[in-house]
Design a protein around this motif. Sequence first.
Motif, PDB file in Angstrom:
ATOM      1  N   LEU A  41       0.831  -1.203   0.000  1.00 36.88           N
ATOM      2  CA  LEU A  41       0.000   0.000   0.000  1.00 36.88           C
ATOM      3  C   LEU A  41       0.866   1.254   0.000  1.00 36.88           C
ATOM      4  CD1 LEU A  41      -2.745  -1.088   2.561  1.00 36.88           C
ATOM      5  CD2 LEU A  41      -3.085  -0.686   0.108  1.00 36.88           C
ATOM      6  N   ALA A  42       1.916   1.245   0.817  1.00 37.93           N
ATOM      7  CA  ALA A  42       2.793   2.415   0.898  1.00 37.93           C
ATOM      8  C   ALA A  42       3.531   2.651  -0.421  1.00 37.93           C
ATOM      9  CB  ALA A  42       3.789   2.233   2.039  1.00 37.93           C
ATOM     10  N   GLU A  43       3.987   1.568  -1.047  1.00 33.12           N
ATOM     11  CA  GLU A  43       4.713   1.720  -2.313  1.00 33.12           C
ATOM     12  C   GLU A  43       3.788   2.216  -3.415  1.00 33.12           C
ATOM     13  OE1 GLU A  43       8.162   1.003  -4.995  1.00 33.12           O
ATOM     14  OE2 GLU A  43       7.602   2.003  -3.140  1.00 33.12           O
ATOM     15  N   CYS A  44       2.581   1.690  -3.494  1.00 33.09           N
ATOM     16  CA  CYS A  44       1.634   2.145  -4.523  1.00 33.09           C
ATOM     17  C   CYS A  44       1.314   3.632  -4.343  1.00 33.09           C
ATOM     18  CB  CYS A  44       0.352   1.325  -4.469  1.00 33.09           C
ATOM     19  SG  CYS A  44       0.546  -0.376  -5.053  1.00 33.09           S
ATOM     20  N   LEU A  45       1.127   4.053  -3.105  1.00 37.63           N
ATOM     21  CA  LEU A  45       0.837   5.460  -2.844  1.00 37.63           C
ATOM     22  C   LEU A  45       2.026   6.335  -3.236  1.00 37.63           C
ATOM     23  CD1 LEU A  45      -1.067   7.608  -1.709  1.00 37.63           C
ATOM     24  CD2 LEU A  45      -0.072   7.174   0.564  1.00 37.63           C
ATOM     25  N   ALA A  46       3.229   5.906  -2.874  1.00 35.93           N
ATOM     26  CA  ALA A  46       4.425   6.682  -3.209  1.00 35.93           C
ATOM     27  C   ALA A  46       4.595   6.805  -4.720  1.00 35.93           C
ATOM     28  CB  ALA A  46       5.654   6.040  -2.580  1.00 35.93           C
ATOM     29  N   LEU A  47       4.389   5.709  -5.433  1.00 35.57           N
ATOM     30  CA  LEU A  47       4.537   5.744  -6.888  1.00 35.57           C
ATOM     31  C   LEU A  47       3.492   6.642  -7.540  1.00 35.57           C
ATOM     32  CD1 LEU A  47       5.272   1.966  -7.631  1.00 35.57           C
ATOM     33  CD2 LEU A  47       6.873   3.874  -7.868  1.00 35.57           C
ATOM     34  N   SER A  48       2.287   6.671  -6.982  1.00 34.12           N
ATOM     35  CA  SER A  48       1.211   7.465  -7.583  1.00 34.12           C
ATOM     36  C   SER A  48       1.526   8.955  -7.592  1.00 34.12           C
ATOM     37  CB  SER A  48      -0.105   7.222  -6.839  1.00 34.12           C
ATOM     38  OG  SER A  48      -0.108   7.853  -5.568  1.00 34.12           O
ATOM     39  N   ARG A 108      -6.272   3.896 -10.707  1.00 34.39           N
ATOM     40  CA  ARG A 108      -4.842   4.184 -10.650  1.00 34.39           C
ATOM     41  C   ARG A 108      -4.173   3.865 -11.993  1.00 34.39           C
ATOM     42  NH1 ARG A 108      -2.410   3.676  -5.257  1.00 34.39           N
ATOM     43  NH2 ARG A 108      -3.362   5.379  -4.051  1.00 34.39           N
ATOM     44  N   ILE A 109      -4.584   2.775 -12.613  1.00 35.93           N
ATOM     45  CA  ILE A 109      -4.003   2.406 -13.912  1.00 35.93           C
ATOM     46  C   ILE A 109      -4.377   3.453 -14.959  1.00 35.93           C
ATOM     47  CG2 ILE A 109      -4.026   0.709 -15.788  1.00 35.93           C
ATOM     48  CD1 ILE A 109      -4.510  -1.447 -13.658  1.00 35.93           C
ATOM     49  N   ARG A 110      -5.635   3.825 -14.981  1.00 40.11           N
ATOM     50  CA  ARG A 110      -6.078   4.823 -15.963  1.00 40.11           C
ATOM     51  C   ARG A 110      -5.364   6.155 -15.744  1.00 40.11           C
ATOM     52  NH1 ARG A 110     -10.162   3.281 -19.144  1.00 40.11           N
ATOM     53  NH2 ARG A 110     -11.530   1.554 -18.492  1.00 40.11           N
ATOM     54  N   ALA A 111      -5.230   6.558 -14.494  1.00 41.34           N
ATOM     55  CA  ALA A 111      -4.573   7.836 -14.197  1.00 41.34           C
ATOM     56  C   ALA A 111      -3.108   7.804 -14.607  1.00 41.34           C
ATOM     57  CB  ALA A 111      -4.704   8.151 -12.705  1.00 41.34           C
ATOM     58  N   ARG A 112      -2.423   6.708 -14.305  1.00 46.03           N
ATOM     59  CA  ARG A 112      -1.009   6.596 -14.663  1.00 46.03           C
ATOM     60  C   ARG A 112      -0.817   6.656 -16.171  1.00 46.03           C
ATOM     61  NH1 ARG A 112       3.651   7.693 -12.987  1.00 46.03           N
ATOM     62  NH2 ARG A 112       3.023   6.930 -10.924  1.00 46.03           N
ATOM     63  N   MET A 113      -1.615   5.893 -16.903  1.00 52.25           N
ATOM     64  CA  MET A 113      -1.412   5.835 -18.355  1.00 52.25           C
ATOM     65  C   MET A 113      -1.848   7.125 -19.043  1.00 52.25           C
ATOM     66  SD  MET A 113       0.260   3.181 -18.614  1.00 52.25           S
ATOM     67  CE  MET A 113       0.506   3.433 -20.379  1.00 52.25           C
ATOM     68  N   ALA A 114      -2.787   7.855 -18.423  1.00 49.89           N
ATOM     69  CA  ALA A 114      -3.220   9.135 -18.995  1.00 49.89           C
ATOM     70  C   ALA A 114      -2.105  10.165 -18.964  1.00 49.89           C
ATOM     71  CB  ALA A 114      -4.445   9.661 -18.245  1.00 49.89           C
TER      72      ALA A 114
END
Length: 322
Positions: free
Chosen positions: A236-243, A267-273
Amino acid sequence: MLLAAPFHAELAEGPEGACAFWIKAEDNLRLRIAQYPGPVEATGTVLLFPGRTEYVEKYGRVAAEFARHGFHTLTIDWRGQGLADRMLDDPRTGHVHLFADYQKDVAALVKAAEALDLPRPFFLLGHSMGGCIGLRALMNGAPVAAAGFTGPMWGIRFTGPVRQAAWALSWSGARMGLGHAYAPSTGPGSYVAQAAFAGNLLTTDRGGWDYMRRQVEAIPELQLGGPSLRWLHEALAECLALSRLPSPDLPCLTFMGSNERIVDVPRIRARMARWPRGRLELVQGGEHEVLMEDAVTRGRIVAQLAQVFTAAAAGAEDMRRA
């Protein structure tokens, strides 16, 4: 030094000549890698980052597709899964002390690719947890020319209240010395070994499901149960940091099933956008493991990834000559 490791070619169904090796991470944990050969005149090498619970044999069919498109494949059993060293008395617990420790495994994998003199350029393909590890590796400057992802774990799917509870429970559990305990609603059972095909969260293809089940039933040591509270908190912490970080500036193609129910779709849609040279492709009707769908779907996904990788290889060659 690369030492021969067990490898179950008949279960992997990969290209002929595949083999496995033991390698060591910098903290001395033993990992297993598998080399799936491509043609002599190869375009490059795919560094394939598996998901949580996965192991090198699972990607034999995918590697065979990449070989047909001109690529070698090198993949890994991450620490705590497959035949790599497991860190708890209960070996079925999916555990990691720090999510950053997976980057030690990445470093060992890249070093092994160089020791094996595998053809460059290198490319990264990450599935699920491997997508989280892979994104961090890209941000750390991994030596790859392009990347691909399938169902990347850039967030874990929870409803709002459950997400808050997961954060609180995983944090308090780790603080109270219970980081080794299974996360709520999970246990030592392997999902693929125990779940029914009907309604499963991974694939709609019976052939793909049976392929995975054959492997974990034939080699029970490959089985992994639920994650530990420590793993959950770290993830959870790593996903939040990467976001909160920008997307790397290199070509990227990501695939996601339209019926994705395991990782965080927004999160996937936001990252790829916001990926400068990235594209998101939806696999209609697909579940979490789109590369374990039917052969036609798998072939189409690999062909599209190979097209991106081939174009990136050509661009890298042009830059080298300039």
